[in-house]
Design a protein around this motif. Structure first.
Motif, PDB file in Angstrom:
ATOM      1  N   ALA A  59     -66.183   7.963  36.721  1.00 32.30           N
ATOM      2  CA  ALA A  59     -67.555   7.641  37.126  1.00 32.30           C
ATOM      3  C   ALA A  59     -68.078   8.659  38.134  1.00 32.30           C
ATOM      4  CB  ALA A  59     -67.610   6.237  37.719  1.00 32.30           C
ATOM      5  N   ARG A  60     -67.241   9.079  39.043  1.00 33.52           N
ATOM      6  CA  ARG A  60     -67.660  10.083  40.038  1.00 33.52           C
ATOM      7  C   ARG A  60     -67.978  11.415  39.372  1.00 33.52           C
ATOM      8  NH1 ARG A  60     -63.119   8.520  44.497  1.00 33.52           N
ATOM      9  NH2 ARG A  60     -64.313   6.852  45.500  1.00 33.52           N
ATOM     10  N   ILE A  61     -67.155  11.816  38.433  1.00 35.01           N
ATOM     11  CA  ILE A  61     -67.388  13.079  37.721  1.00 35.01           C
ATOM     12  C   ILE A  61     -68.672  13.001  36.907  1.00 35.01           C
ATOM     13  CG2 ILE A  61     -66.519  14.578  35.875  1.00 35.01           C
ATOM     14  CD1 ILE A  61     -63.655  13.868  36.969  1.00 35.01           C
ATOM     15  N   LEU A  62     -68.849  11.902  36.172  1.00 35.45           N
ATOM     16  CA  LEU A  62     -70.064  11.739  35.366  1.00 35.45           C
ATOM     17  C   LEU A  62     -71.306  11.722  36.258  1.00 35.45           C
ATOM     18  CD1 LEU A  62     -68.869   9.026  32.826  1.00 35.45           C
ATOM     19  CD2 LEU A  62     -69.174  11.480  32.398  1.00 35.45           C
ATOM     20  N   GLY A  63     -71.217  11.027  37.380  1.00 32.14           N
ATOM     21  CA  GLY A  63     -72.333  10.972  38.313  1.00 32.14           C
ATOM     22  C   GLY A  63     -72.704  12.340  38.845  1.00 32.14           C
ATOM     23  N   GLU A  64     -71.690  13.113  39.143  1.00 31.96           N
ATOM     24  CA  GLU A  64     -71.928  14.454  39.675  1.00 31.96           C
ATOM     25  C   GLU A  64     -72.576  15.377  38.645  1.00 31.96           C
ATOM     26  OE1 GLU A  64     -69.088  17.961  41.289  1.00 31.96           O
ATOM     27  OE2 GLU A  64     -68.764  15.970  42.174  1.00 31.96           O
ATOM     28  N   ILE A  65     -72.072  15.378  37.431  1.00 36.39           N
ATOM     29  CA  ILE A  65     -72.601  16.332  36.453  1.00 36.39           C
ATOM     30  C   ILE A  65     -73.920  15.874  35.838  1.00 36.39           C
ATOM     31  CG2 ILE A  65     -70.349  17.317  35.903  1.00 36.39           C
ATOM     32  CD1 ILE A  65     -70.490  15.818  33.236  1.00 36.39           C
ATOM     33  N   PHE A  66     -74.162  14.544  35.802  1.00 37.22           N
ATOM     34  CA  PHE A  66     -75.400  14.044  35.212  1.00 37.22           C
ATOM     35  C   PHE A  66     -76.424  13.630  36.273  1.00 37.22           C
ATOM     36  CE2 PHE A  66     -72.585  12.726  31.442  1.00 37.22           C
ATOM     37  CZ  PHE A  66     -72.839  13.916  30.773  1.00 37.22           C
ATOM     38  N   ASN A  67     -76.138  13.912  37.529  1.00 41.68           N
ATOM     39  CA  ASN A  67     -77.050  13.629  38.634  1.00 41.68           C
ATOM     40  C   ASN A  67     -77.407  12.143  38.702  1.00 41.68           C
ATOM     41  OD1 ASN A  67     -78.465  14.403  40.918  1.00 41.68           O
ATOM     42  ND2 ASN A  67     -80.350  14.769  39.782  1.00 41.68           N
ATOM     43  N   THR A  68     -76.390  11.316  38.606  1.00 39.36           N
ATOM     44  CA  THR A  68     -76.538   9.871  38.765  1.00 39.36           C
ATOM     45  C   THR A  68     -75.494   9.424  39.782  1.00 39.36           C
ATOM     46  OG1 THR A  68     -74.967   9.399  36.993  1.00 39.36           O
ATOM     47  CG2 THR A  68     -77.290   9.544  36.355  1.00 39.36           C
ATOM     48  N   SER A  69     -75.447   8.143  40.022  1.00 38.63           N
ATOM     49  CA  SER A  69     -74.403   7.634  40.918  1.00 38.63           C
ATOM     50  C   SER A  69     -73.178   7.232  40.105  1.00 38.63           C
ATOM     51  CB  SER A  69     -74.925   6.415  41.687  1.00 38.63           C
ATOM     52  OG  SER A  69     -75.128   5.337  40.801  1.00 38.63           O
ATOM     53  N   ALA A  70     -72.057   7.206  40.758  1.00 45.26           N
ATOM     54  CA  ALA A  70     -70.844   6.702  40.115  1.00 45.26           C
ATOM     55  C   ALA A  70     -71.037   5.227  39.765  1.00 45.26           C
ATOM     56  CB  ALA A  70     -69.639   6.881  41.034  1.00 45.26           C
ATOM     57  N   GLN A  71     -71.753   4.521  40.628  1.00 44.63           N
ATOM     58  CA  GLN A  71     -71.992   3.097  40.405  1.00 44.63           C
ATOM     59  C   GLN A  71     -72.745   2.845  39.106  1.00 44.63           C
ATOM     60  OE1 GLN A  71     -70.707   0.700  42.640  1.00 44.63           O
ATOM     61  NE2 GLN A  71     -71.101  -0.544  40.824  1.00 44.63           N
ATOM     62  N   TYR A  72     -73.641   3.733  38.739  1.00 42.91           N
ATOM     63  CA  TYR A  72     -74.381   3.624  37.480  1.00 42.91           C
ATOM     64  C   TYR A  72     -73.411   3.524  36.298  1.00 42.91           C
ATOM     65  CZ  TYR A  72     -77.191   5.193  33.490  1.00 42.91           C
ATOM     66  OH  TYR A  72     -77.791   5.294  32.263  1.00 42.91           O
ATOM     67  N   TRP A  73     -72.433   4.403  36.250  1.00 45.86           N
ATOM     68  CA  TRP A  73     -71.473   4.433  35.143  1.00 45.86           C
ATOM     69  C   TRP A  73     -70.539   3.235  35.176  1.00 45.86           C
ATOM     70  CZ3 TRP A  73     -72.931   7.345  31.391  1.00 45.86           C
ATOM     71  CH2 TRP A  73     -73.775   8.425  31.674  1.00 45.86           C
ATOM     72  N   LEU A  74     -70.135   2.831  36.358  1.00 44.68           N
ATOM     73  CA  LEU A  74     -69.279   1.653  36.484  1.00 44.68           C
ATOM     74  C   LEU A  74     -70.026   0.395  36.032  1.00 44.68           C
ATOM     75  CD1 LEU A  74     -67.607   2.473  39.910  1.00 44.68           C
ATOM     76  CD2 LEU A  74     -66.517   2.552  37.641  1.00 44.68           C
ATOM     77  N   ASN A  75     -71.299   0.298  36.408  1.00 43.68           N
ATOM     78  CA  ASN A  75     -72.100  -0.856  35.997  1.00 43.68           C
ATOM     79  C   ASN A  75     -72.290  -0.902  34.483  1.00 43.68           C
ATOM     80  OD1 ASN A  75     -72.382  -1.670  38.655  1.00 43.68           O
ATOM     81  ND2 ASN A  75     -74.454  -0.879  38.882  1.00 43.68           N
ATOM     82  N   LEU A  76     -72.612   0.247  33.879  1.00 40.16           N
ATOM     83  CA  LEU A  76     -72.762   0.289  32.424  1.00 40.16           C
ATOM     84  C   LEU A  76     -71.494  -0.204  31.734  1.00 40.16           C
ATOM     85  CD1 LEU A  76     -74.495   3.721  31.731  1.00 40.16           C
ATOM     86  CD2 LEU A  76     -75.448   1.454  31.279  1.00 40.16           C
ATOM     87  N   ASP A  77     -70.367   0.283  32.206  1.00 38.28           N
ATOM     88  CA  ASP A  77     -69.089  -0.085  31.609  1.00 38.28           C
ATOM     89  C   ASP A  77     -68.802  -1.574  31.798  1.00 38.28           C
ATOM     90  OD1 ASP A  77     -66.585   0.891  30.310  1.00 38.28           O
ATOM     91  OD2 ASP A  77     -65.700   0.109  32.156  1.00 38.28           O
ATOM     92  N   HIS A  78     -69.018  -2.060  32.999  1.00 34.40           N
ATOM     93  CA  HIS A  78     -68.762  -3.464  33.313  1.00 34.40           C
ATOM     94  C   HIS A  78     -69.635  -4.383  32.461  1.00 34.40           C
ATOM     95  CE1 HIS A  78     -67.577  -6.879  35.735  1.00 34.40           C
ATOM     96  NE2 HIS A  78     -68.847  -7.183  35.890  1.00 34.40           N
ATOM     97  N   GLU A  79     -70.934  -4.098  32.414  1.00 35.58           N
ATOM     98  CA  GLU A  79     -71.857  -4.927  31.634  1.00 35.58           C
ATOM     99  C   GLU A  79     -71.516  -4.893  30.150  1.00 35.58           C
ATOM    100  OE1 GLU A  79     -74.271  -7.009  32.686  1.00 35.58           O
ATOM    101  OE2 GLU A  79     -73.604  -6.592  34.726  1.00 35.58           O
ATOM    102  N   TYR A  80     -71.111  -3.744  29.655  1.00 34.24           N
ATOM    103  CA  TYR A  80     -70.731  -3.622  28.251  1.00 34.24           C
ATOM    104  C   TYR A  80     -69.516  -4.492  27.938  1.00 34.24           C
ATOM    105  CZ  TYR A  80     -69.175  -1.539  23.851  1.00 34.24           C
ATOM    106  OH  TYR A  80     -68.773  -1.345  22.552  1.00 34.24           O
TER     107      TYR A  80
END
Length: 86
Positions: A59-80
């Motif tokens: 999530a941290r890597i994705l947030g860094e390269i896509f200019n989002t937060s790590a929390q964004y990716w964790l939330n997407l995964d959790h909700e899915y």
């Protein structure tokens, strides 16, 4: 009339869908994504196919390269994953 136990929420898209969108926006293939993230092709395939959960490090890597937060990716995964269990 349907009972509420028969009603299922609208399909949630997993993080792989949104990663794929980001790759298309940047016109990156899997090779470029692998170079930027240092993820293996296997890891990338698992992420894009929603076969692997998003770890905090990912999530941290994705947030860094896509200019989002790590929390964004964790939330997407959790909700899915919550949606999958319904």
């Amino acid at each position: 009339m349907n009972q509420t136990s028969q009603i299922r929420p609208v399909k949630k898209f997993g993080p792989g869908y949104f990663i794929h969108e980001q790759l298309e926006l940047r016109e990156w293939g899997r090779e470029e994504f692998a170079e930027v993230t240092a993820f293996s092709q296997k890891h990338i395939n698992e992420l894009l196919n929603n076969e692997k959960s998003i770890s905090l490090d990912t999530a941290r890597i994705l947030g860094e390269i896509f200019n989002t937060s790590a929390q964004y990716w964790l939330n997407l995964d959790h909700e899915y994953h919550i949606w999958l269990r319904q």
